[in-house]
Scaffold this active site. Structure first.
Site, short mmCIF file in Angstrom:
data_model
loop_
_atom_site.label_atom_id
_atom_site.label_comp_id
_atom_site.label_asym_id
_atom_site.label_seq_id
_atom_site.Cartn_x
_atom_site.Cartn_y
_atom_site.Cartn_z
CB SER A 54 -38.29 -84.65 43.78
OG SER A 54 -38.61 -85.04 45.06
CG ASP A 92 -45.48 -85.41 43.78
OD1 ASP A 92 -46.34 -84.55 43.77
OD2 ASP A 92 -44.24 -85.18 43.96
CD GLU A 189 -40.95 -76.67 41.03
OE1 GLU A 189 -40.05 -76.69 40.74
OE2 GLU A 189 -41.93 -77.59 41.39
#
EC number: 2.1.2.11
Length: 273
Positions: A54, A92, A189
């Site tokens: 992100s 990630d 999510e």
């Protein structure tokens, strides 16, 4: 500023997260991409710090996470690791860096050497052989299912997943397959709250939700979202924790408290089938 941690605070390990899940104690997780914020989150009692791809959105101004590189993730992991003392730091694996088990291992080793203590991968049951390969080689794994931002174009946008019977059945299969492959944490999510709660009950490992209801073992938000400093569109599952708070530290502590007491996420932050 130097943060002096509570001396009673123990290092957060995978067994500690499992013990929290088993005891019904909620897990608080936030993103950080640098040393200063990692130190602050750790000081405020966040158990898991995610160096998320992100960063492509909130640090680089990208529309998606797809342009983020492994080298960039390693750099930000190094930065965050220097500031963190006790939280579990996970990173990630960015888009395109885990097409095969061998490639995933090479990418994960890069991140672990940079300071990650766990890696996160996005995908469904097809990821099971990759997860198994990593775990067998001492790489802890968090499996990310539901809305997987690296698949935004394949999904046709940022859409809630598991709303149909077929979609819900697939998410159940995904979660069980990834747990069986060795994933120590499953992140969901943008999944209907009832389905996420059902999946959480079906698993033995902790679940972390983002837009997945209050019944997950813990919650995560992007730091810039919960501080209301990201100029992009605000997702339904985001709450502005800076509202009414005198400082960023107070906002982070309010987030941790809200996760712990179950007041976040509230109904307005969740999805239905």
């Amino acid at each position: 500023m130097s943060y002096l941690l509570d001396p009673s605070r123990k290092t957060i390990t995978i067994p500690k997260l499992q013990a929290m899940r088993d005891a019904g104690e909620k897990i608080a997780m936030l993103t950080a991409y640098d040393s200063s914020f990692a130190a602050l989150l750790d000081y405020c009692g966040v158990e898991m710090i995610l160096v998320g791809d992100s960063l492509g959105n909130v640090m680089q101004g990208q529309q998606t996470t797809l342009p983020v590189t492994l080298e960039q993730m390693a750099y930000h992991t190094e930065c965050a690791a220097r500031g963190n003392q006790t939280a579990l730091l996970l990173t990630d694996l960015p888009f395109g860096t885990y097409p095969t088990p061998e490639a995933a291992f090479a990418s994960a080793v890069t991140l672990m050497k940079a300071g990650a203590q766990m890696v996160k991968l996005e995908g469904g049951d097809w990821l099971a052989p990759i997860v198994k390969f990593l775990v067998e080689r001492s790489i802890p794994v968090c499996a990310h299912i539901g809305l997987t931002p690296q698949s935004v174009h394949a999904l046709g946008g940022f859409k809630v997943q598991g709303k149909t019977d077929a979609g819900a059945a697939q998410l159940r299969r995904d979660a069980l397959a990834l747990q069986a492959a060795g994933a120590q944490v499953v992140l969901m999510e943008a999944v209907p709250a009832a389905l996420a709660g059902e999946i959480t009950q079906s698993l033995a490992v902790p679940t972390i939700g983002i837009g997945a209801g209050a019944d997950c073992s813990g919650q995560v938000l992007v730091l810039q979202d919960m501080l209301n400093i990201y100029p992009g569109r605000k997702a339904k599952f985001v709450r502005n924790f800076m509202d009414g708070q005198p400082s960023i530290e107070a906002a982070v502590r309010a987030y941790v408290a809200a996760v712990k007491d179950g007041s976040f996420p509230a109904a307005e932050h969740t999805f239905s089938a």
